[in-house]
Enzyme design. Structure first.
Site, PDB file in Angstrom:
ATOM      1  N   ALA A 175       0.838  -1.205   0.000  1.00  0.00           N
ATOM      2  CA  ALA A 175       0.000   0.000   0.000  1.00  0.00           C
ATOM      3  C   ALA A 175       0.871   1.253   0.000  1.00  0.00           C
ATOM      4  O   ALA A 175       0.591   2.227  -0.710  1.00  0.00           O
ATOM      5  CB  ALA A 175      -0.938   0.000   1.206  1.00  0.00           C
ATOM      6  N   ASP A 176       1.936   1.244   0.800  1.00  0.00           N
ATOM      7  CA  ASP A 176       2.869   2.368   0.814  1.00  0.00           C
ATOM      8  C   ASP A 176       3.534   2.549  -0.547  1.00  0.00           C
ATOM      9  O   ASP A 176       3.672   3.676  -1.041  1.00  0.00           O
ATOM     10  CB  ASP A 176       3.953   2.128   1.865  1.00  0.00           C
ATOM     11  CG  ASP A 176       3.451   2.240   3.288  1.00  0.00           C
ATOM     12  OD1 ASP A 176       2.702   3.190   3.579  1.00  0.00           O
ATOM     13  OD2 ASP A 176       3.809   1.391   4.113  1.00  0.00           O
ATOM     14  N   VAL A 177       3.961   1.442  -1.143  1.00  0.00           N
ATOM     15  CA  VAL A 177       4.640   1.516  -2.434  1.00  0.00           C
ATOM     16  C   VAL A 177       3.682   2.029  -3.506  1.00  0.00           C
ATOM     17  O   VAL A 177       4.042   2.869  -4.343  1.00  0.00           O
ATOM     18  CB  VAL A 177       5.218   0.144  -2.817  1.00  0.00           C
ATOM     19  CG1 VAL A 177       5.698   0.137  -4.264  1.00  0.00           C
ATOM     20  CG2 VAL A 177       6.370  -0.219  -1.877  1.00  0.00           C
TER      21      VAL A 177
END
Length: 404
Positions: A175-177
């Protein structure tokens, strides 16, 4: 502010662009590191004393965090007490000089510092202001904390990953990426528009909406079929055979059959079972999925009778896609990385490390600069701005909060 001159021929494309980032953890640092890779000057604001809390996630890289080393090369670190009046003045001076301002502070924190997109662009409409949030800056969850695994759960991704008996998270901060990638591409688009029109941009990317885009295929499948894809471990939920099988010497090989000619070649040239290619139970991908157990059993028995070299020879000759199910250690020694010269040495405060070149190849060597120590560039940046170093670093933490 006078726009930066265009980069010279052969220079990195973002040379002359300055990015101010009030960032922590993964999503925003991933976006800004890619800008730094392409030549932008990225000034990272950190808490005095502790810095970006990703610095302490682990100590596996000669005492440094693997997350921080991955995400923060080629940046400058300024340790700044933004709770102090003088610290805030420095922060605003930095924002005034920056082309792009990025933040993934907690809800409302940027506005309390006078660095909301509305505040910044009221002073200079040409600024590009980027907010990375968890669930969006509006809506019912605007004030709710968001971490990667929470977002994986809420988008349904965890329900798709694992085995029939147990769900599993993705093994990287996906999700961060995803959010970092959309922030990066959004900034590039905004820089292009600014170069053409002079107009800045207000950009927001949420972890939830970024990952929601990435689960688009199972979303459409579920909406259309009235059921969601099952969990099949490393097998594909809607294609068969597509998954790992063990060779006779114990090595695991994953194969992928994408169409009927490939299925026919697998049966005749690899499995040596030409009758399977004519079996009506296996005549289409949908039918093979419906008879997944029979297909897998047939493939597994044939693979178990062959060594890995024998399998690879047959699969290559039959033009069947395959891969070894590698460990990370095996990936580190991958011949493609070595033979394509993808490794570079990057300096850190605890010694050199090997890092991969970014995957975007623009025909010019990307910047692979050092990972900064906490506050390493503080004095130089303050002097550049005309501030006395001792007056603004302090010891109180900056108001970095949870991502989203």
């Amino acid at each position: 502010m006078t726009p930066p001159p265009p980069p010279a021929a052969g220079a990195l494309p973002l040379q002359g662009i300055t990015v101010l980032s009030l960032e922590h953890a993964v999503a925003a640092p991933f976006a800004t590191r890619q800008l730094a890779d392409l030549g932008a000057r990225v000034i990272k604001v950190e808490r005095p004393g502790t810095g970006d809390f990703a610095r302490s996630y682990d100590d596996s890289v000669n005492g440094s965090s693997s997350y921080f080393v991955w995400l923060n090369r080629s940046k400058e670190s300024i340790a700044l007490d933004v709770k102090s009046a003088h610290g805030q003045q420095v922060l605003h001076d930095l924002a005034e000089r920056a082309d792009v301002i990025v933040q993934n502070l907690g809800p409302g924190a940027a506005a309390r510092l006078g660095l909301s997109a509305q505040d910044i662009r009221a002073r200079d409409p040409g600024k590009i202001v980027v907010s990375v949030t968890g669930w969006g800056s509006t809506g019912p969850w605007a004030d709710r904390k968001a971490y990667d695994l929470l977002v994986q759960c809420e988008t349904g991704l965890v329900s798709l990953t694992g085995t029939p008996d147990e769900v599993a998270k993705v093994g990287v901060s996906i999700a961060d990426v995803a959010a970092g990638m959309y922030a990066f591409s959004g900034i590039l688009a905004a820089l292009y528009r600014k170069a053409v029109t002079g107009e800045g941009a207000t950009i927001e990317v949420s972890l939830f909406e970024a990952l929601a885009e990435w689960v688009g295929q199972p979303m459409h499948f579920t909406a259309g079929a009235g059921r969601q894809p099952g969990r099949f471990g490393a097998q594909h939920a809607t294609i068969a055979p597509y998954g790992p099988f063990e060779a006779g010497d114990g090595h695991t090989v994953l194969i992928s059959i994408q169409n009927e000619p490939e299925w026919a070649r697998l049966c005749t040239e690899v499995l040596e079972l030409p009758e399977a290619a004519e079996d009506p139970r296996f005549a289409s991908s949908t039918l093979r999925v419906a008879h997944r157990d029979e297909v897998n059993d047939m493939v597994a028995k044939a693979f178990a009778a062959l060594s890995t070299p024998q399998l690879e020879t047959r699969l290559t000759a039959a033009r069947i896609a395959f891969a070894g199910v590698n460990t990370v250690s095996e990936f580190l020694a991958h011949p493609v990385l070595a033979e394509r010269d993808r490794w570079r040495t990057v300096e850190t405060e605890n010694g050199p490390v090997q890092a991969l070149l970014p995957p975007i190849d623009l025909g010019v060597e990307p910047r692979m600069g050092a990972v900064p120590a906490l506050g390493q560039n503080t004095d130089a940046i303050l002097t550049e701005l005309g501030h006395h170093p001792c007056a603004v670093t302090g010891s109180a933490p900056a108001q970095h909060e949870s991502e989203g």
